[in-house]
Scaffold this motif. Structure first.
Motif, PDB file in Angstrom:
ATOM      1  N   SER B 206       0.745  -1.172   0.128  1.00 58.08           N
ATOM      2  CA  SER B 206       0.035   0.089   0.092  1.00 58.08           C
ATOM      3  C   SER B 206       0.897   1.217  -0.019  1.00 58.08           C
ATOM      4  CB  SER B 206      -0.986   0.069   1.283  1.00 58.08           C
ATOM      5  OG  SER B 206      -1.659   1.117   1.298  1.00 58.08           O
ATOM      6  N   ALA B 207       0.686   2.180  -1.015  1.00 57.47           N
ATOM      7  CA  ALA B 207       1.442   3.326  -1.107  1.00 57.47           C
ATOM      8  C   ALA B 207       0.821   4.501  -1.540  1.00 57.47           C
ATOM      9  CB  ALA B 207       2.772   3.179  -1.739  1.00 57.47           C
ATOM     10  N   GLN B 216       8.713  12.834  -9.348  1.00 59.60           N
ATOM     11  CA  GLN B 216       7.784  12.139  -8.505  1.00 59.60           C
ATOM     12  C   GLN B 216       6.727  11.037  -9.539  1.00 59.60           C
ATOM     13  OE1 GLN B 216       7.077  12.275  -5.638  1.00 59.60           O
ATOM     14  NE2 GLN B 216       7.078  14.303  -4.605  1.00 59.60           N
ATOM     15  N   PHE B 217       6.866  11.613 -10.926  1.00 60.08           N
ATOM     16  CA  PHE B 217       6.269  10.662 -11.592  1.00 60.08           C
ATOM     17  C   PHE B 217       7.179   9.585 -11.739  1.00 60.08           C
ATOM     18  CE2 PHE B 217       6.050   8.894 -15.992  1.00 60.08           C
ATOM     19  CZ  PHE B 217       4.613   9.047 -16.210  1.00 60.08           C
ATOM     20  N   ASN B 218       8.456   9.620 -11.891  1.00 66.44           N
ATOM     21  CA  ASN B 218       9.139   8.235 -12.008  1.00 66.44           C
ATOM     22  C   ASN B 218       9.185   7.442 -10.706  1.00 66.44           C
ATOM     23  OD1 ASN B 218      10.231   8.973 -14.626  1.00 66.44           O
ATOM     24  ND2 ASN B 218      11.971  10.108 -13.726  1.00 66.44           N
ATOM     25  N   GLN B 219       9.087   8.083  -9.736  1.00 62.47           N
ATOM     26  CA  GLN B 219       8.880   7.415  -8.463  1.00 62.47           C
ATOM     27  C   GLN B 219       7.538   6.692  -8.480  1.00 62.47           C
ATOM     28  OE1 GLN B 219      10.826   6.828  -5.784  1.00 62.47           O
ATOM     29  NE2 GLN B 219       9.309   5.703  -4.910  1.00 62.47           N
ATOM     30  N   ALA B 220       6.313   7.438  -8.803  1.00 59.23           N
ATOM     31  CA  ALA B 220       4.958   6.703  -9.179  1.00 59.23           C
ATOM     32  C   ALA B 220       5.120   5.471 -10.046  1.00 59.23           C
ATOM     33  CB  ALA B 220       4.152   7.578  -9.580  1.00 59.23           C
ATOM     34  N   LEU B 221       5.918   5.744 -11.157  1.00 56.81           N
ATOM     35  CA  LEU B 221       5.951   4.452 -11.957  1.00 56.81           C
ATOM     36  C   LEU B 221       6.606   3.217 -11.307  1.00 56.81           C
ATOM     37  CD1 LEU B 221       5.917   3.279 -14.910  1.00 56.81           C
ATOM     38  CD2 LEU B 221       7.924   4.241 -15.367  1.00 56.81           C
ATOM     39  N   LYS B 222       7.443   3.634 -10.618  1.00 53.48           N
ATOM     40  CA  LYS B 222       8.275   2.512  -9.878  1.00 53.48           C
ATOM     41  C   LYS B 222       7.057   1.825  -8.901  1.00 53.48           C
ATOM     42  CE  LYS B 222      12.200   2.183  -7.061  1.00 53.48           C
ATOM     43  NZ  LYS B 222      13.226   2.956  -6.259  1.00 53.48           N
ATOM     44  N   THR B 223       6.807   2.742  -8.296  1.00 58.25           N
ATOM     45  CA  THR B 223       5.389   2.287  -7.112  1.00 58.25           C
ATOM     46  C   THR B 223       4.609   1.347  -7.759  1.00 58.25           C
ATOM     47  OG1 THR B 223       5.842   4.338  -6.076  1.00 58.25           O
ATOM     48  CG2 THR B 223       4.150   2.722  -5.329  1.00 58.25           C
ATOM     49  N   VAL B 224       3.906   1.630  -9.105  1.00 52.08           N
ATOM     50  CA  VAL B 224       2.994   0.938  -9.842  1.00 52.08           C
ATOM     51  C   VAL B 224       3.368  -0.319 -10.445  1.00 52.08           C
ATOM     52  CG1 VAL B 224       1.433   0.850 -11.830  1.00 52.08           C
ATOM     53  CG2 VAL B 224       1.561   2.995 -10.348  1.00 52.08           C
TER      54      VAL B 224
END
Lengths: 359, 281
Positions: B206-207, B216-224
């Motif tokens: 859960s994130a 932030q976009f790159n971080q979000a991509l990693k998270t997804v």
């Protein structure tokens, strides 16, 4: 000859589904259909099927929606109040043209009502209880053997028309035990489910449920196609059974457990010389309007026996068009004032004699 | 002056972006240009039909990139909720099923179970869809330990219906149903879905992410991608909340909207990973 069992109507629902090749059931306990949920919980894991006990009827019907969208045979069941919760998604499945089977084991209403028998769901089941223009196909069995057979037919009809099919049982039929002979029925070939969303894989095109491109481009086409489908069903799928109407002076119209009671009435009155017949609709939608209309040309009176304040009677009145008298023997004729009251053959006999003597 | 059309340039329809070109720089010399950044392969060549400054398009891009990188397009099934975000399902070249309002987790359950756990099934839901009408469905799906992924678009209000209050609306935030600003008395408090679901046993991951900068976009991509991986590995439910700008309902310009997310929403909804386990007992 198939295997013979002595079981309840609710368990016959389960056997019918398994013999139709259904391996997915999603359900929530509600009296008087708990035996259906328990049957699938017990039997499906043995044959590699999926059983999920859901947290509400909303979840049951939406899981069913997800499952049938992948092209598998799946079903759910509920009783009156729970069935009302499902109406939104049944309407949505009619819009998406999905083949689903839902069993409604009726209990008393309105609202929470009682957990015991009644036939008060006729209107919400046959007239499309959800929003928008739609009519689910409705099958009404009157014995344990017929529940088993009509469940198999329901899966066939659902796949044939890509449309939700409802099997309307009630607490008496669900709880009573009778002989059941198990056999699978072959209804013939069905259209391929090339619309199913199973993951695109090697397929050239993507499948979406509902077809979003149709929706954005032409909503009118959706409505037109639904209308054509309803006409086709009305033309081809009307089913009913008649009992001794050839020389009848008066005809009873009843479905489900009331039809069972009415048939017993016939067997008691015929030897006494009363010329009474019975028309039993097996499909409640499409309704067998034609046979009732034809009969109304030569019969003076109709008696509708149903355990409600009068829902089926409206369809009968529509078919009769005022040519004959239409009488109702409803919930007020129950033998007890409590929720366990029932309409007995004795009461129906008295009513028939009453009408025949005062014609 | 008549514009000269270079036939060697291949452009995307609608947007007019150059996909590939062979431009004659000198009369005899041809220069091949390498594509370093374009649409993900699993996204249709169509413009998003979302409002200017809306970040739902970016969220679908994230999902598209994750699907491409994990090579799961062929057996991926998307479930769209009800709301603007559902329009994005039309953008992805995958099989998709549109759920009724709030019911995406159980539709996804029906799909996953009926196909015996084979497909990768994910839902995309908004805050009205998931946190209001579908909260019970969401919690029960996690509690059943379904192997699904949910991408939760949190834009602090109902976008499709014109900017009413959602459970995620911030305190004092003005919406059409809280004209004086959201007051806790009578309207309650902003709900923290990612933290709430992280407390449940059936949850594998859960994130919360934001899309306020390229980093932030790159971080979000990693998270997804991690979330999808949890489902592929069959660990449990995976959930990613993404803070998304909705300029029309924020009544702000696209740039101001992102600034407002940074100054207001991040304060209420801190970013981070709230649960990440490789095995659920």
């Amino acid at each position: 000859m198939g295997k013979k069992l002595l079981i309840t109507g609710n368990e016959a629902v389960g056997y019918g589904a398994i013999y139709a090749g259904c391996r997915n059931y999603f359900g929530y306990p509600i009296t008087p259909q708990n035996e259906v949920v328990e049957f699938f919980a017990r039997e499906l894991p043995k044959i590699g099927g999926n059983f999920v006990q859901t947290e509400s009827e909303l979840t049951s019907i939406n899981m069913l929606y997800g499952a049938v969208a992948t092209g598998v045979r799946a079903m759910t069941s509920s009783s009156s109040t729970g069935f009302s919760l499902m109406q939104e998604c049944i309407a949505h499945m009619a819009y998406c043209s999905l083949p689903a089977v839902i069993v409604d084991v009726q209990r008393g209403g309105p609202g929470a009502g009682s957990t015991q028998t009644a036939q008060m769901d006729y209107a919400q089941v046959t007239k499309g209880g959800g929003n928008g223009d739609y009519y689910p196909l409705v099958l009404a069995p009157f014995s344990v053997q017929e529940i088993f057979e009509l469940i198999q037919r329901a899966f066939y009809l659902a796949d044939k028309y890509h449309h939700p099919v409802i099997v309307l049982s009630d607490a008496i039929l669900g709880q009573m035990m009778e002989n059941l002979e198990l056999y699978s029925i072959n209804f013939g070939p069905l259209p391929a489910k090339d619309w199913a969303a199973t993951g695109q894989g090697e397929r050239k095109y993507r499948n979406t449920v509902p077809n979003i491109w149709t929706f954005f481009n032409n909503y009118r086409d959706i409505i037109v196609n639904l209308g054509k489908k309803y006409q086709e069903i009305t033309d081809n799928e009307v089913r009913f059974k008649t009992y001794e109407i050839e020389d009848a002076e008066m005809v009873i119209v009843a479905y489900g457990s009331s039809a069972r009671i009415s048939l017993e009435t016939l067997r008691r009155l015929r030897p006494e010389g009363y010329k009474v017949g019975l028309i039993r609709p097996i499909t409640l939608w499409p309704f067998p309007t034609k046979i009732i209309r034809e009969t109304s040309h030569r019969v003076r009176n109709f008696l509708v026996v149903e355990d409600s304040l009068g829902q089926l009677v409206e369809d009968v009145e529509f078919a009769v068009e005022g040519r004959a008298g239409v009488h109702l023997l409803g919930s007020l004729a129950r033998h007890l004032p409590t929720s366990s009251g029932m309409i007995f053959p004795k009461t129906v006999s008295e009513e028939v004699k009453n009408i025949l003597c005062h014609k | 002056m008549k514009r000269k059309v270079d036939e060697n340039v291949k452009r995307e329809p609608f947007s007019g972006r150059i996909i590939s070109s062979t431009i004659k720089e000198n009369i005899d010399e041809k220069v091949e240009r390498e594509i370093v950044y374009s649409r993900p392969e699993c996204m249709h060549d169509l413009p998003t039909i979302l409002c200017p400054g809306c970040q739902h398009g970016l969220i679908y891009r994230l999902i598209g990139e994750a699907i491409d990188e994990l090579k799961i397009r062929g057996h991926c099934i998307g479930v769209g909720g009800v709301g603007c975000h559902a329009m994005g399902m039309g953008m992805l070249k995958i099989d998709a099923i549109m759920a009724l309002h709030g019911r995406a987790p159980e539709v996804a359950t029906g799909i996953k179970r009926s196909l015996h756990g084979k497909p990768i099934v994910f839902t995309v839901q908004g805050d009205g869809d998931l946190a209001a009408i579908g909260m019970g469905d969401m919690i029960n799906a996690v509690n059943r330990g379904e192997k699904l992924t949910t991408i939760f678009c949190n834009n602090a209000g109902y976008g499709t219906t014109g900017g009413q209050m959602a459970p995620t609306t911030l305190l004092d935030q003005v919406t059409t149903t809280t004209p004086e600003g959201r007051q806790p008395q009578g309207f309650g408090y902003p709900i923290h879905v990612a933290e709430l679901l992280a407390t449940m046993t059936g949850m594998a991951f859960s994130a919360r992410c934001a899309l306020t900068s390229p980093a932030q976009f790159n971080q979000a991509l990693k998270t997804v991608k991690t979330a999808f991986q949890k489902q592929i590995d069959g660990v449990g439910y995976s959930f990613v909340e993404i803070l998304s700008a909705c300029p029309p309902t924020f009544k702000k310009t696209p740039l101001e909207s992102i600034k407002w997310i940074m100054s207001h929403m991040l304060e209420e909804y801190p970013l981070g990973i709230f649960k990440d386990v490789d095995k659920i007992p």
